[in-house]
Write an enzyme that holds these catalytic residues in place. Structure first.
Site, mmCIF file in Angstrom:
data_model
loop_
_atom_site.group_PDB
_atom_site.id
_atom_site.type_symbol
_atom_site.label_atom_id
_atom_site.label_comp_id
_atom_site.label_asym_id
_atom_site.label_seq_id
_atom_site.Cartn_x
_atom_site.Cartn_y
_atom_site.Cartn_z
ATOM 1 N N HIS A 1 0.767 -1.292 0.102
ATOM 2 C CA HIS A 1 -0.216 -0.162 0.012
ATOM 3 C C HIS A 1 0.848 1.487 -0.033
ATOM 4 C CE1 HIS A 1 -3.963 -1.574 0.073
ATOM 5 N NE2 HIS A 1 -3.927 -2.101 1.478
ATOM 6 N N CYS B 1 0.547 1.771 -5.820
ATOM 7 C CA CYS B 1 -0.309 2.738 -6.496
ATOM 8 C C CYS B 1 0.037 3.970 -6.648
ATOM 9 C CB CYS B 1 -1.803 2.778 -5.967
ATOM 10 S SG CYS B 1 -2.501 1.113 -5.817
ATOM 11 N N ARG C 1 0.000 2.555 -11.490
ATOM 12 C CA ARG C 1 1.116 1.871 -10.845
ATOM 13 C C ARG C 1 2.497 2.696 -10.932
ATOM 14 N NH1 ARG C 1 -2.890 0.348 -9.002
ATOM 15 N NH2 ARG C 1 -3.769 -1.604 -8.612
#
Length: 255
Positions: free
Chosen positions: A159, A233, A242
């Site tokens: 993340h 991300c 990405r």
């Protein structure tokens, strides 16, 4: 002098309007508080809990490795040079071929990722599921890609925002920065080599054994080697694209 007459129905309409305005104001305040709590939960609470959980898992792995029985290293640990690449530096220790270790179970934490520049030290777990891996603050290993130290591409996801956000600042990594992966049996050192600032979320080429973007075809590699891929991300607080960082294996040593 004429005295104005206020009818009862006029008073009732005014009272209803006042109640409606008051109720609307209360509703807006309630919605605002709920939204604020959701933001606090996502940006603070999930980070706090995930980071604490990840730290405990790192400590547990270190204790386990300190007292556990070592398992065999990968059978295709690197020789003196990467396959087909003269750029690969000689690892500090050459491994003799041995039996390949068992594949980690789904969502099992089995390695530790350390990035000194980012002051990052987090567990690596098998799989990239949100609930089972990423939302715990872990970094996830893409199934089907290679394991640490193996020829090919050891690819990881994490993340960038919320839930521990381990890859929040991977965009700050520069060529030559060290990335280490520790397992029960060995410590693998990689050096950051390339960064792909933005590509499609469906750009599977970055995960290939020889990683190369299928969207931005000038980015990536054309020869076999020992690669590490970090994906997250971008832009921040979105999942539209990405960001990819590639590194090459430089050394390995037994624990």
């Amino acid at each position: 002098m004429r005295i104005p007459v206020v009818r009862h129905d006029t008073r009732r309409r005014r009272a209803r309007r006042r109640r409606a305005v008051w109720a609307g104001g209360e509703l807006l305040v309630t919605v605002g508080v709920v939204l604020l709590l959701l933001v606090v939960h996502q940006l603070w609470w999930t980070n706090r809990e995930a980071r604490r959980g990840a730290e405990r898992k790192v400590e547990a792995l270190e204790r386990e490795w300190g007292t556990g029985t070592p398992t065999p290293p990968p059978s295709d640990a690197p020789a003196d040079e990467a396959e087909g690449s003269g750029e690969q530096r000689t690892p500090t220790t050459r491994r003799q071929p041995t039996t390949r270790p068992a594949q980690p179970s789904w969502s099992q934490a089995y390695a530790i990722l350390t990035i000194p520049r980012l002051h990052l030290r987090v567990p690596v777990a098998e799989g990239v599921g949100k609930q089972e891996v990423l939302n715990k603050g872990y970094v996830g290993h893409y199934p089907g890609t290679q394991q640490p130290g193996q020829a090919g591409n050891f690819a990881l996801a994490g993340h960038r925002n919320t839930h521990g956000e381990p890859f929040r600042y991977v965009n700050r990594l520069a060529k030559g920065d060290t990335v280490q992966v520790e397992t029960r049996t060995a410590i693998y050192s990689y050096a950051v080599d390339k960064t792909l600032a933005q590509t499609s979320a469906r750009d599977s080429g970055v995960l290939n054994r020889v990683p190369r973007s299928t969207v931005r075809t000038a980015s990536g590699y054309s020869e076999p080697g020992y690669y590490l891929t970090l994906t997250t991300c971008t832009p921040e607080y979105t999942s539209r694209y990405r960001l990819v960082v590639w590194a090459k294996l430089t050394s390995m040593r037994p624990r």
